[in-house]
Design a protein around this motif. Sequence first.
Motif, short mmCIF file in Angstrom:
data_model
loop_
_atom_site.label_atom_id
_atom_site.label_comp_id
_atom_site.label_asym_id
_atom_site.label_seq_id
_atom_site.Cartn_x
_atom_site.Cartn_y
_atom_site.Cartn_z
N GLN A 259 16.70 -29.84 15.90
CA GLN A 259 17.18 -30.27 17.21
C GLN A 259 17.09 -29.16 18.25
OE1 GLN A 259 21.07 -31.90 16.57
NE2 GLN A 259 20.26 -33.70 15.53
N GLY A 260 16.77 -27.95 17.82
CA GLY A 260 16.66 -26.83 18.75
C GLY A 260 15.21 -26.49 19.07
N TRP A 261 15.03 -25.68 20.12
CA TRP A 261 13.68 -25.29 20.54
C TRP A 261 13.09 -24.31 19.54
CZ3 TRP A 261 10.87 -20.97 21.78
CH2 TRP A 261 9.68 -21.20 22.44
N PRO A 262 11.83 -24.31 19.24
CA PRO A 262 10.74 -25.19 19.64
C PRO A 262 10.59 -26.40 18.74
CG PRO A 262 9.81 -23.43 18.34
CD PRO A 262 11.30 -23.18 18.42
N PHE A 263 11.50 -26.53 17.79
CA PHE A 263 11.36 -27.58 16.78
C PHE A 263 11.57 -28.98 17.35
CE2 PHE A 263 13.05 -23.72 14.70
CZ PHE A 263 11.93 -23.40 13.95
N GLY B 107 5.73 -22.82 9.41
CA GLY B 107 6.75 -22.23 10.29
C GLY B 107 8.11 -22.88 10.11
N VAL B 108 8.12 -24.20 9.89
CA VAL B 108 9.38 -24.90 9.69
C VAL B 108 10.03 -24.48 8.37
CG1 VAL B 108 10.41 -27.18 9.31
CG2 VAL B 108 8.75 -26.86 11.14
N ILE C 202 5.92 -17.79 13.06
CA ILE C 202 6.83 -18.33 14.06
C ILE C 202 6.33 -18.00 15.46
CG2 ILE C 202 8.47 -16.41 14.24
CD1 ILE C 202 9.38 -20.13 14.09
N ALA C 203 5.62 -16.89 15.63
CA ALA C 203 5.05 -16.58 16.94
C ALA C 203 3.96 -17.60 17.32
CB ALA C 203 4.46 -15.16 16.94
N ALA C 204 3.12 -17.97 16.36
CA ALA C 204 2.10 -18.98 16.63
C ALA C 204 2.74 -20.34 16.91
CB ALA C 204 1.15 -19.08 15.45
N LEU C 205 3.82 -20.65 16.20
CA LEU C 205 4.51 -21.92 16.41
C LEU C 205 5.13 -21.98 17.80
CD1 LEU C 205 5.21 -24.43 14.65
CD2 LEU C 205 7.40 -23.35 14.24
N ARG C 206 5.77 -20.89 18.21
CA ARG C 206 6.38 -20.85 19.54
C ARG C 206 5.33 -20.89 20.64
NH1 ARG C 206 10.99 -16.36 18.19
NH2 ARG C 206 12.43 -17.80 17.17
N ALA C 207 4.20 -20.23 20.41
CA ALA C 207 3.12 -20.24 21.40
C ALA C 207 2.52 -21.64 21.54
CB ALA C 207 2.04 -19.24 21.02
N LYS C 208 2.43 -22.35 20.44
CA LYS C 208 1.86 -23.70 20.48
C LYS C 208 2.71 -24.64 21.31
CE LYS C 208 0.65 -27.60 17.55
NZ LYS C 208 0.63 -28.14 16.19
N TYR C 209 4.03 -24.50 21.24
CA TYR C 209 4.92 -25.42 21.93
C TYR C 209 5.54 -24.83 23.20
CZ TYR C 209 4.40 -28.47 17.98
OH TYR C 209 3.86 -29.30 17.04
N ALA C 210 5.05 -23.69 23.65
CA ALA C 210 5.56 -23.10 24.88
C ALA C 210 5.11 -23.94 26.07
CB ALA C 210 5.07 -21.67 25.04
#
Length: 147
Positions: A49-53, A81-82, A110-118
């Motif tokens: 429920q939190g960002w970037p998830f 990443g999850v 996690i950096a790639a995951l955050r970049a994907k959903y930024a």
Amino acid sequence: MTVVIVPYGRPKGDIVRTAYADAGLSDADFELEPEEISKGLRTLNSMMQGWPFNLMGFQQPDYGLGLPEDGSGLDDEDIDGVTMSLAFRLAAGMGKMLSQDVKARYAPTIAALRAKYAVIPTMPFARSTPRGAGSRGLFDGPYIFTD
């Protein structure tokens, strides 16, 4: 007409078992109890429920914790990443330290995951923004109009 939505993606139980394996409790070595699976599902549901998830399309259960067999709705490229983020949360709850291998894999994942959903914010030009000297003769005036 009845519409049935079938969630896709890896089952939530697989995500929880993989996270426990990253945290050092492999299902092959230690038989995971149903309480541990339900704790993992509860932690997974709250984490998603939190960002970037919250931008990934995770299928939250309608009631309760859901079942381990339920589809997660996640793309395969987001699973690593999850599971690593879930492993960090589960390990902290058990008072365990993660191995150096998992910690080394976590940062780039996690950096790639955050970049994907930024979300990159955009803003229109102000009405009186000058065009600049490089656009002489190409447009009607020296200012950008966004009407």
